[in-house]
Design an enzyme around this catalytic site. Structure first.
Site, PDB file in Angstrom:
ATOM      1  N   ASN A 117      -7.761  13.221   1.551  1.00 54.16           N
ATOM      2  CA  ASN A 117      -7.452  12.024   1.294  1.00 54.16           C
ATOM      3  C   ASN A 117      -8.062  10.828   2.295  1.00 54.16           C
ATOM      4  O   ASN A 117      -7.579  11.044   3.421  1.00 54.16           O
ATOM      5  CB  ASN A 117      -6.092  11.787   1.105  1.00 54.16           C
TER       6      ASN A 117
ATOM      7  N   HIS B 152      -6.756   5.928   4.090  1.00 53.38           N
ATOM      8  CA  HIS B 152      -6.632   5.376   5.404  1.00 53.38           C
ATOM      9  C   HIS B 152      -7.698   4.876   5.989  1.00 53.38           C
ATOM     10  O   HIS B 152      -7.525   4.021   6.902  1.00 53.38           O
ATOM     11  CB  HIS B 152      -5.693   6.454   6.250  1.00 53.38           C
TER      12      HIS B 152
ATOM     13  N   HIS C  98      -6.806   7.100  -3.871  1.00 52.35           N
ATOM     14  CA  HIS C  98      -5.640   6.565  -4.750  1.00 52.35           C
ATOM     15  C   HIS C  98      -5.851   5.332  -4.733  1.00 52.35           C
ATOM     16  O   HIS C  98      -6.069   4.414  -3.953  1.00 52.35           O
ATOM     17  CB  HIS C  98      -4.553   6.805  -3.837  1.00 52.35           C
TER      18      HIS C  98
ATOM     19  N   ARG D 251      -4.902   2.175  -6.010  1.00 53.60           N
ATOM     20  CA  ARG D 251      -3.530   1.535  -6.423  1.00 53.60           C
ATOM     21  C   ARG D 251      -3.772   0.363  -7.373  1.00 53.60           C
ATOM     22  O   ARG D 251      -4.586  -0.350  -7.218  1.00 53.60           O
ATOM     23  CB  ARG D 251      -2.751   1.309  -5.097  1.00 53.60           C
TER      24      ARG D 251
ATOM     25  N   ARG E 135      -4.389  -2.072  -2.455  1.00 52.11           N
ATOM     26  CA  ARG E 135      -4.285  -2.368  -1.007  1.00 52.11           C
ATOM     27  C   ARG E 135      -5.218  -1.732   0.056  1.00 52.11           C
ATOM     28  O   ARG E 135      -5.429  -1.983   1.099  1.00 52.11           O
ATOM     29  CB  ARG E 135      -2.751  -1.929  -0.749  1.00 52.11           C
TER      30      ARG E 135
ATOM     31  N   GLU F 130      -6.337   9.607  -7.687  1.00 46.88           N
ATOM     32  CA  GLU F 130      -5.108   9.744  -7.545  1.00 46.88           C
ATOM     33  C   GLU F 130      -4.741   8.205  -8.179  1.00 46.88           C
ATOM     34  O   GLU F 130      -5.376   7.276  -7.887  1.00 46.88           O
ATOM     35  CB  GLU F 130      -4.356   9.630  -6.096  1.00 46.88           C
TER      36      GLU F 130
ATOM     37  N   GLU G 246       0.972  19.227  -8.569  1.00 49.53           N
ATOM     38  CA  GLU G 246       0.794  19.359  -7.122  1.00 49.53           C
ATOM     39  C   GLU G 246       2.447  19.296  -6.695  1.00 49.53           C
ATOM     40  O   GLU G 246       2.806  18.195  -7.109  1.00 49.53           O
ATOM     41  CB  GLU G 246      -0.099  18.122  -6.625  1.00 49.53           C
TER      42      GLU G 246
ATOM     43  N   HIS H  88       1.223  16.584   0.569  1.00 48.29           N
ATOM     44  CA  HIS H  88       1.993  15.172   1.075  1.00 48.29           C
ATOM     45  C   HIS H  88       2.745  15.650   2.436  1.00 48.29           C
ATOM     46  O   HIS H  88       3.500  16.555   2.368  1.00 48.29           O
ATOM     47  CB  HIS H  88       3.066  14.561   0.251  1.00 48.29           C
TER      48      HIS H  88
HETATM   49  N1  PXP Z   1      -0.819  14.138  -2.527  1.00 48.02           N
HETATM   50  C1  PXP Z   1      -0.572  12.944  -2.858  1.00 48.02           C
HETATM   51  C2  PXP Z   1      -0.230  13.117  -4.601  1.00 48.02           C
HETATM   52  C3  PXP Z   1      -0.415  11.799  -2.423  1.00 48.02           C
HETATM   53  O1  PXP Z   1      -0.071  10.810  -2.861  1.00 48.02           O
HETATM   54  C4  PXP Z   1      -0.789  11.670  -1.095  1.00 48.02           C
HETATM   55  C5  PXP Z   1      -0.608  10.447  -0.138  1.00 48.02           C
HETATM   56  O2  PXP Z   1      -1.507   9.548  -0.646  1.00 48.02           O
HETATM   57  C6  PXP Z   1      -1.071  12.835  -0.352  1.00 48.02           C
HETATM   58  C7  PXP Z   1      -1.379  14.282  -1.137  1.00 48.02           C
HETATM   59  C8  PXP Z   1      -1.573  13.120   1.013  1.00 48.02           C
HETATM   60  O3  PXP Z   1      -0.506  12.819   1.773  1.00 48.02           O
HETATM   61  P1  PXP Z   1      -0.643  12.677   3.199  1.00 48.02           P
HETATM   62  O4  PXP Z   1      -1.476  11.418   3.433  1.00 48.02           O
HETATM   63  O5  PXP Z   1       0.860  12.460   3.995  1.00 48.02           O
HETATM   64  O6  PXP Z   1      -1.213  13.818   4.031  1.00 48.02           O
END
Ligand code: PXP
Length: 247
Positions: free
Chosen positions: A7, A10, A43, A45, A49, A70, A151, A198
């Site tokens: 992901n 960030h 993601h 959103r 953001r 996402e 997931e 997550h």
């Molecule tokens: N899976 C999902 C569905 C998420 O929403 C996120 C965070 O955006 C992640 C995985 C990744 O989580 P983390 O950034 O804590 O590794």
């Protein structure tokens, strides 16, 4: 083999902090790919953001592995997904005031709407996953609404592990790990793919990767955090190596 979805939200968070053009998530996707990522997750959103529409459009053109979008289960997002056609869409709950996704999707509480949204995306050739808590009620509902994968939210496991001395033998970590494992078994028994993610990081990932039948892990924050010091390619490579050690 367990697939790693990286992901890169960030990277966009850092760009948006200055409302500028760098760092570009497109570069991050290429680096993650070179480090061994099996999928790139972003993601989009509702409030844009971090990831913005331009990122998704360009990533769709450049990602050569798998693009996992996402998204909240809204008409707007379903429309975007059907047009962009990522290989996979992961439906998540979305709150404007949350810092990150806080809990799993309440599938059981909105079955009719989700069934319709999932059917639209599956008709467009998108593989649909639902981000849910390790709760049998939600898993059964996921199967009923036509999800192809679930997931499991590993946040409670990660939290228990961290709060109890990073000791995987602690009763709290074991209990949460067992919940994720039981969820995975139920998901597979219902014919869906078992994914997890997550709050996974370099110290807590291995017990999750060792669970029977886990197919994909989705990790963002820990990898991007490590990338600040070692570079994204290396950060992804290290995570892949840890997963490979146990899977
Ligand atoms: N899976 C999902 C569905 C998420 O929403 C996120 C965070 O955006 C992640 C995985 C990744 O989580 P983390 O950034 O804590 O590794």
């Amino acid at each position: 083999m367990i697939y790693l979805g990286v992901n890169i939200d960030h990277v966009a968070t850092l760009r948006q902090a200055r409302r500028t053009y760098e760092p570009d998530p497109l570069w991050a996707a290429a680096e993650a790919h070179l480090g061994g990522a099996d999928a790139i997750t972003v993601h989009l959103r509702e409030d844009r953001r971090h990831i913005v529409d331009r990122d998704v459009e360009l990533l769709r053109q450049s990602v050569q592995t798998k693009l996992n979008l996402e998204m909240g289960a809204t008409d707007e997002m379903v429309g975007i997904a059907c047009r962009i056609k990522p290989e996979m869409a992961t439906l998540v709950p979305e709150g404007r005031h949350e810092v990150t996704t806080e809990g799993g999707l309440d599938v059981a509480g909105q079955e009719a709407r989700l069934k319709e949204n999932i059917a639209r995306m599956r008709d467009a050739g998108i593989y649909v996953s639902l981000f849910i808590d390790a709760d049998p009620r939600q898993i059964e509902a996921a199967a009923r609404v036509g999800a192809q994968a679930c997931e499991i939210h590993t946040g409670p496991y990660a939290h228990a592990f961290h709060e109890h001395g990073r000791d995987i033998e602690s009763a709290a970590a074991q209990a949460e790990l067992a919940k994720v494992g039981a969820g995975g078994t139920a998901i597979r028994q219902l014919g869906m793919r078992f994914n997890a993610g997550h709050a996974l990081n370099y110290v807590n990932v291995q017990p999750i990767a060792a669970l029977p039948g886990v197919c994909e892990l989705h990790i963002g924050h820990a990898i991007v955090s490590r990338a600040i010091f070692v570079g994204l390619r290396e950060a992804v490579r290290e995570m892949k190596a840890l997963i490979r050690e146990v899977a």
